[in-house]
Design an enzyme around this catalytic site. Structure first.
Site, PDB file in Angstrom:
ATOM      1  N   HIS A 276       0.829  -1.198   0.000  1.00 30.56           N
ATOM      2  CA  HIS A 276       0.000   0.000   0.000  1.00 30.56           C
ATOM      3  C   HIS A 276       0.878   1.269   0.000  1.00 30.56           C
ATOM      4  CE1 HIS A 276      -4.457   0.377   0.433  1.00 30.56           C
ATOM      5  NE2 HIS A 276      -4.157   1.646   0.573  1.00 30.56           N
ATOM      6  N   GLY A 330       1.534   4.852  -7.914  1.00 27.91           N
ATOM      7  CA  GLY A 330       0.528   5.588  -7.158  1.00 27.91           C
ATOM      8  C   GLY A 330       0.918   7.060  -7.082  1.00 27.91           C
TER       9      GLY A 330
HETATM   10  C1  LIG Z   1      -3.078   9.297  -1.913  1.00 22.33           C
HETATM   11  C2  LIG Z   1      -3.141   7.808  -2.050  1.00 22.33           C
HETATM   12  C3  LIG Z   1      -4.381   7.181  -1.989  1.00 22.33           C
HETATM   13  C4  LIG Z   1      -4.468   5.786  -2.102  1.00 22.33           C
HETATM   14  N1  LIG Z   1      -5.709   5.194  -2.108  1.00 22.33           N
HETATM   15  C5  LIG Z   1      -5.810   3.870  -2.309  1.00 22.33           C
HETATM   16  C6  LIG Z   1      -7.083   3.255  -2.429  1.00 22.33           C
HETATM   17  O1  LIG Z   1      -8.119   3.918  -2.357  1.00 22.33           O
HETATM   18  N2  LIG Z   1      -7.116   1.902  -2.614  1.00 22.33           N
HETATM   19  C7  LIG Z   1      -5.989   1.135  -2.708  1.00 22.33           C
HETATM   20  O2  LIG Z   1      -6.064  -0.089  -2.885  1.00 22.33           O
HETATM   21  N3  LIG Z   1      -4.755   1.701  -2.619  1.00 22.33           N
HETATM   22  C8  LIG Z   1      -4.645   3.038  -2.431  1.00 22.33           C
HETATM   23  N4  LIG Z   1      -3.396   3.608  -2.393  1.00 22.33           N
HETATM   24  C9  LIG Z   1      -2.202   2.776  -2.583  1.00 22.33           C
HETATM   25  C10 LIG Z   1      -1.833   2.675  -4.072  1.00 22.33           C
HETATM   26  O3  LIG Z   1      -2.791   1.942  -4.789  1.00 22.33           O
HETATM   27  C11 LIG Z   1      -0.464   2.000  -4.305  1.00 22.33           C
HETATM   28  O4  LIG Z   1      -0.470   0.732  -3.693  1.00 22.33           O
HETATM   29  C12 LIG Z   1       0.726   2.804  -3.778  1.00 22.33           C
HETATM   30  O5  LIG Z   1       0.516   4.185  -3.939  1.00 22.33           O
HETATM   31  C13 LIG Z   1       1.977   2.382  -4.529  1.00 22.33           C
HETATM   32  O6  LIG Z   1       3.114   3.015  -4.042  1.00 22.33           O
HETATM   33  P1  LIG Z   1       3.757   4.341  -4.691  1.00 22.33           P
HETATM   34  O7  LIG Z   1       2.883   5.464  -4.271  1.00 22.33           O
HETATM   35  O8  LIG Z   1       5.115   4.382  -4.097  1.00 22.33           O
HETATM   36  O9  LIG Z   1       3.776   4.156  -6.203  1.00 22.33           O
HETATM   37  C14 LIG Z   1      -3.287   5.004  -2.262  1.00 22.33           C
HETATM   38  C15 LIG Z   1      -2.051   5.654  -2.325  1.00 22.33           C
HETATM   39  C16 LIG Z   1      -1.958   7.032  -2.229  1.00 22.33           C
HETATM   40  C17 LIG Z   1      -0.612   7.681  -2.337  1.00 22.33           C
END
Ligand SMILES: Cc1cc2nc3c(=O)[nH]c(=O)nc-3n(C[C@H](O)[C@H](O)[C@H](O)COP(=O)(O)O)c2cc1C
Length: 381
Positions: A276, A330
């Protein structure tokens, strides 16, 4: 367009345009943020193994992901509440993803409804589902995602309860966001963002409108913990969704080989190795570090993807060399969104495309199927 040559540039521009409370919500992680740092550091410990004097005059980074064609191996991870970062939020992201030929995973917590996103999208959409307490609500969302044309259902399994993010608590981050005195003072220096905030739609999870109550601003994680997330969910719930959803099913948030095998036993077709982005449990291993053992355990019975800390084309290639079929990003695309809306997301994807292309050439590999474990050296510990 401001000068954006690297993903770090996108982050810098996002920081300049967003109020601190919003930037830190985007950027931050759980507790001490050690998982977040580990994700990034893991890529430095893997080095590349080039082959020189190979004909790389023709290069191709297209692939298929659970049957869908993508023009680059970078997918957009589900992220909630994109209107926090740009006026039309997920609509801008969906347009950029479609034009770039990649997939957007729409979050359950998106600030535009799945129907609105589908209306703006020209490319393939997946729907990301959280394990809500209420099965009827899940069935409703699954039905809506199917009617909106989503190809894949991706269940995030790594949030039995929300993580603790001290920066959000300190900043008083709520949903919908409320600008208290200090936040307002800070936000006044960010004219563009404040104008959008004051004139735009209220920023709430629109898929849940009419289902969940949003009459007042409450601490976001408190709300989700109390009302929505089901800490009692088990693999039985995944088996139930497997029956409900007719298309390909993926689970997101796996970081052990044992859980990957359980997922495969439930009939899932895709596994997203993810912690996450370091936003839930602190002290988890970096996703790149656990990827090879998961790929080995799954042994081709499901496609394996990974996310967490992807910031360069070389990171994508390292993950593919260690067995990922593609990577999700993300924060990088959210930084692009915050910096310049649809154009910013498009630019981020273009940066990845250029960097992957250059990396393939310099590694002496002309296509992704040439990128196997021989493309990386053993890790430096
Ligand atoms: C602002 C934000 C909101 C996120 N919301 C969700 C979400 O609603 N559902 C989910 O499965 N992961 C969520 N994530 C996790 C992302 O899907 C992902 O796993 C993660 O951002 C990957 O890492 P990175 O930001 O280093 O690329 C969120 C991440 C961020 C930064």
């Amino acid at each position: 367009m401001h000068k954006m040559y690297s993903i770090e540039d996108a982050r810098r521009l996002a920081r300049r345009r967003l109020p601190r409370m919003i930037f830190e919500f985007l950027d931050g992680g759980a507790d001490d943020e050690s998982t977040l740092r580990s994700n990034l550091e893991a890529f430095d410990k893997v080095t590349l193994n080039p082959r020189v004097m190979v004909d790389v005059s023709k290069r191709d980074q297209a692939t298929t992901i659970l049957g869908d064609h993508v023009s680059l191996p970078v997918l957009l991870a589900p992220t909630g509440l994109n209107r926090l970062f740009w006026r039309d939020g997920e609509l801008a992201v969906a347009r950029a993803a479609g034009k770039a030929g990649t997939i957007l995973m729409v979050s359950t917590a998106s600030s535009c409804s799945i129907e609105e996103v589908a209306g703006a999208a020209t490319g393939v959409l997946w729907f990301q589902l959280y394990m809500w307490r209420d099965r009827e609500l899940i069935a409703l969302l699954v039905d809506r995602a199917q009617k909106a044309g989503c190809h894949v259902m991706c269940v995030s399994v790594d949030v039995p309860i929300m993580g603790k993010r001290p920066r959000d608590l300190r900043n008083g981050m709520t949903v919908p966001p409320r600008l208290g005195f200090w936040n307002l003072l800070d936000a006044l220096r960010r004219h563009g963002w404040v104008r959008d905030y004051l004139t735009g739609q209220e920023i709430i999870p629109r898929n849940l409108l009419g289902i969940a109550q949003f009459d007042n601003a409450v601490s976001m994680s408190a709300y989700i913990n109390k009302k929505l997330i089901n800490p009692g969910a088990t693999w039985d719930n995944i088996r139930w969704i497997r029956e409900l959803w007719k298309g390909p099913l993926a689970v997101k948030g796996i970081i052990t080989a044992e859980d990957a095998l359980r997922a495969v036993d439930c009939g899932v077709n895709g596994i997203v190795v993810s912690n996450h982005g370091g936003r839930t449990l602190d002290g988890l291993p970096a996703t790149l570090d656990v990827l090879p053992e998961i790929v080995r355990a799954v042994d081709g019975r499901a496609e394996v993807f990974m996310d967490g800390g992807i910031r360069y084309g070389t990171d994508v290639i390292k993950a593919i060399a260690l067995g990922a079929r593609a990577c999700l990003i993300g924060r990088p695309y959210l930084w692009g969104l915050a910096a310049d809306g649809e154009a910013g997301v498009a630019r981020v994807l273009e940066i990845f495309r250029e960097e992957i292309d250059r990396t393939l050439a310099q590694l002496g590999r002309s296509k992704l199927s040439d990128v196997d474990s021989s493309a990386v050296r053993s890790r430096i510990e």
